[in-house]
Scaffold this motif. Sequence first.
Motif, PDB file in Angstrom:
ATOM      1  N   LYS A   1       0.840  -1.195   0.000  1.00  0.00           N
ATOM      2  CA  LYS A   1       0.000   0.000   0.000  1.00  0.00           C
ATOM      3  C   LYS A   1       0.873   1.242   0.000  1.00  0.00           C
ATOM      4  O   LYS A   1       0.575   2.243  -0.665  1.00  0.00           O
ATOM      5  N   GLN A   2       1.962   1.187   0.767  1.00  0.00           N
ATOM      6  CA  GLN A   2       2.857   2.345   0.816  1.00  0.00           C
ATOM      7  C   GLN A   2       3.497   2.600  -0.551  1.00  0.00           C
ATOM      8  O   GLN A   2       3.652   3.743  -0.983  1.00  0.00           O
TER       9      GLN A   2
ATOM     10  N   GLN B   1       0.952   4.220  -2.780  1.00  0.00           N
ATOM     11  CA  GLN B   1       0.767   5.641  -2.468  1.00  0.00           C
ATOM     12  C   GLN B   1       1.956   6.479  -2.963  1.00  0.00           C
ATOM     13  O   GLN B   1       1.782   7.594  -3.455  1.00  0.00           O
TER      14      GLN B   1
ATOM     15  N   TYR C   1       1.826   9.438  -5.751  1.00  0.00           N
ATOM     16  CA  TYR C   1       2.244  10.778  -5.381  1.00  0.00           C
ATOM     17  C   TYR C   1       3.373  11.266  -6.303  1.00  0.00           C
ATOM     18  O   TYR C   1       3.407  12.429  -6.719  1.00  0.00           O
TER      19      TYR C   1
ATOM     20  N   ARG D   1      -4.991   5.004  -9.026  1.00  0.00           N
ATOM     21  CA  ARG D   1      -4.726   3.676  -8.463  1.00  0.00           C
ATOM     22  C   ARG D   1      -4.519   2.636  -9.555  1.00  0.00           C
ATOM     23  O   ARG D   1      -3.623   1.790  -9.464  1.00  0.00           O
TER      24      ARG D   1
END
Length: 309
Positions: free
Chosen positions: A3-4, A7, A11, A17
Amino acid sequence: MKKQWMQWIQYAFGYNRTEAKGFILLLMLLFTYLSIHLYVWLSPSKVSIALTQSQLNQNTALVSLIETAENPPNRFKSFEKKEEEAHPVVPMRLHSFDPNVASVEEFEELGMPQWLAKRIDRFKSKGGKFFKKEDLLKIYDFPEPLYQKLIPYITISAPQNDKFAKRSFILQEKTPKTPAKFDLNTVDTTRLIQLKGIGSKLAARIVKYRDILGNFVSTSQIREVYGLDSLVVEEILRYGYINNPQVRKINVNESSFEQMKHPYLKPYIAKAIVNFRNQHGKFQSIQDLKAIKLLTPDIIQKLEPYLAF
């Protein structure tokens, strides 16, 4: 952790997604592809060995071709060698000879191979001649050592009944003729182009100007022809003369404006003459023309031989 990463990619690259998932999948495929190729490179297979052997064979063939190109087989020399082997060697017998009259057999007696003797004979049959000893070396592939051996025995006679030699002698003995003088009012272009610096165009221009003028009354008028430089003018004056010129004249009392065409009569001057005649009557002499202000003394002097009253 996953998940990190998602993200961070969203970013860093501004992906949504779905795009971030596609990017991660692409990285995984790229990593797999590089890993396979790295493994193959570190552990060469039999196929790669066979390929290397094939490339070696190709390189060997290429080197062979290059060596052949750099040292091509001389087909002509092999042919000449076979030709020599087919004929027995004639014993050498050195004696004085003229290469312009010697036969194939005589050349062979002098130590020449048969192919060379025949080559010289073909050269002579086509009109070739030897004028000095060194001319023998102009025969293709004539051996330099053989030439050095034959130098003391080569004798070249002076050409007899040679039409080219006779022609050259006649041209040298022939003294240049001085061009004959001519009348500038009767000479044609054929005679003019015989002078230095005059071609067909200049000759035609001289004749044309003479016709428009109505014949020359002075040799100095040749300077008025357009395109003649000072050297050409001097050449013409050297041989040209004027004798009893028959000048075509313009009757100023009867000619219309259209009939007053002459290099010395500009259209506005011709029109002034006609108008003056209509207003004051006929002209009696050249002096009457002086009343026309447009006619300067210089123009009147040049026009006088071409005017009739």
